[in-house]
Design a protein around this motif. Sequence first.
Motif, short mmCIF file in Angstrom:
data_model
loop_
_atom_site.label_atom_id
_atom_site.label_comp_id
_atom_site.label_asym_id
_atom_site.label_seq_id
_atom_site.Cartn_x
_atom_site.Cartn_y
_atom_site.Cartn_z
N GLU A 133 -1.43 -12.00 -7.00
CA GLU A 133 -2.61 -11.21 -6.66
C GLU A 133 -3.88 -12.04 -6.65
O GLU A 133 -4.89 -11.61 -6.10
CB GLU A 133 -2.75 -10.00 -7.59
CG GLU A 133 -3.16 -10.33 -9.00
CD GLU A 133 -3.36 -9.08 -9.86
OE1 GLU A 133 -3.55 -7.98 -9.31
OE2 GLU A 133 -3.32 -9.24 -11.10
N GLN A 134 -3.84 -13.24 -7.23
CA GLN A 134 -5.01 -14.14 -7.23
C GLN A 134 -5.11 -14.98 -5.97
O GLN A 134 -6.11 -15.65 -5.74
CB GLN A 134 -4.95 -15.07 -8.45
CG GLN A 134 -4.90 -14.35 -9.78
CD GLN A 134 -6.13 -13.50 -10.03
OE1 GLN A 134 -7.26 -13.91 -9.76
NE2 GLN A 134 -5.92 -12.29 -10.52
N LEU A 135 -4.08 -14.94 -5.13
CA LEU A 135 -4.01 -15.82 -3.97
C LEU A 135 -4.61 -15.19 -2.72
O LEU A 135 -4.52 -13.97 -2.52
CB LEU A 135 -2.56 -16.21 -3.69
CG LEU A 135 -1.83 -16.94 -4.82
CD1 LEU A 135 -0.38 -17.18 -4.45
CD2 LEU A 135 -2.53 -18.23 -5.17
N ALA A 136 -5.16 -16.02 -1.86
CA ALA A 136 -5.66 -15.57 -0.56
C ALA A 136 -4.48 -15.21 0.34
O ALA A 136 -3.36 -15.70 0.15
CB ALA A 136 -6.49 -16.69 0.08
N LYS A 137 -4.76 -14.37 1.32
CA LYS A 137 -3.71 -13.90 2.22
C LYS A 137 -2.98 -15.06 2.92
O LYS A 137 -1.76 -15.03 3.08
CB LYS A 137 -4.30 -12.94 3.25
CG LYS A 137 -3.24 -12.18 4.01
CD LYS A 137 -3.80 -10.96 4.73
CE LYS A 137 -4.57 -11.35 5.94
NZ LYS A 137 -4.86 -10.19 6.81
N GLY A 138 -3.70 -16.08 3.31
CA GLY A 138 -3.08 -17.23 3.99
C GLY A 138 -2.06 -17.93 3.11
O GLY A 138 -1.00 -18.35 3.58
N ILE A 139 -2.36 -18.06 1.83
CA ILE A 139 -1.44 -18.71 0.90
C ILE A 139 -0.22 -17.81 0.68
O ILE A 139 0.91 -18.29 0.61
CB ILE A 139 -2.14 -19.05 -0.42
CG1 ILE A 139 -3.24 -20.09 -0.16
CG2 ILE A 139 -1.13 -19.56 -1.45
CD1 ILE A 139 -4.13 -20.38 -1.34
N LEU A 140 -0.45 -16.49 0.60
CA LEU A 140 0.68 -15.56 0.47
C LEU A 140 1.61 -15.66 1.67
O LEU A 140 2.83 -15.66 1.53
CB LEU A 140 0.18 -14.13 0.30
CG LEU A 140 -0.49 -13.81 -1.03
CD1 LEU A 140 -1.16 -12.44 -0.97
CD2 LEU A 140 0.50 -13.89 -2.18
#
Length: 150
Positions: free
Chosen positions: A30-37
């Motif tokens: 949940e701490q990650l940006a959408k691109g990293i996900l």
Amino acid sequence: HPNTDLAMAFPSSLVFEDKHVSLWKFEQLEQLAKGILKNRCNDLETKVGKDRLPPRSGHGQDTLIRWILDVQVMLAAACGMPITLAEFGMPRGFGEAEQHMFGDQSAPAKASNFEAPASTNGDSALMESYIASRQAAAASKAKSRGSCIF
């Protein structure tokens, strides 16, 4: 208490068919940006095989997190380490409101939709068969819903 033992020694990775797969807890994702996900999703598809995994039902942050956690539950079960969504730290009902609000019925509404049955005993062929049958059932359900044009 079994959950206490798991929390103290929660695995950070597993080996699936000779490939190292990192495991991520909900709090980390949940701490990650959408691109990293998206990169994490692509990594799982590359290591496991896109055709062997449930389809992604969207590209929103919550949807990507839910997909990653669902895949991790499947992989852990296939490797003989049954870990639940709750043990990965996912809050009860996470993402369900978004699915219903936008009419996305293809995403799993319950953890059990893509969890491997205990009878697979880590057998990758059985796991593959189970996943294929779940994907076929989801596709059939989506097809039978028809269009909402009228």
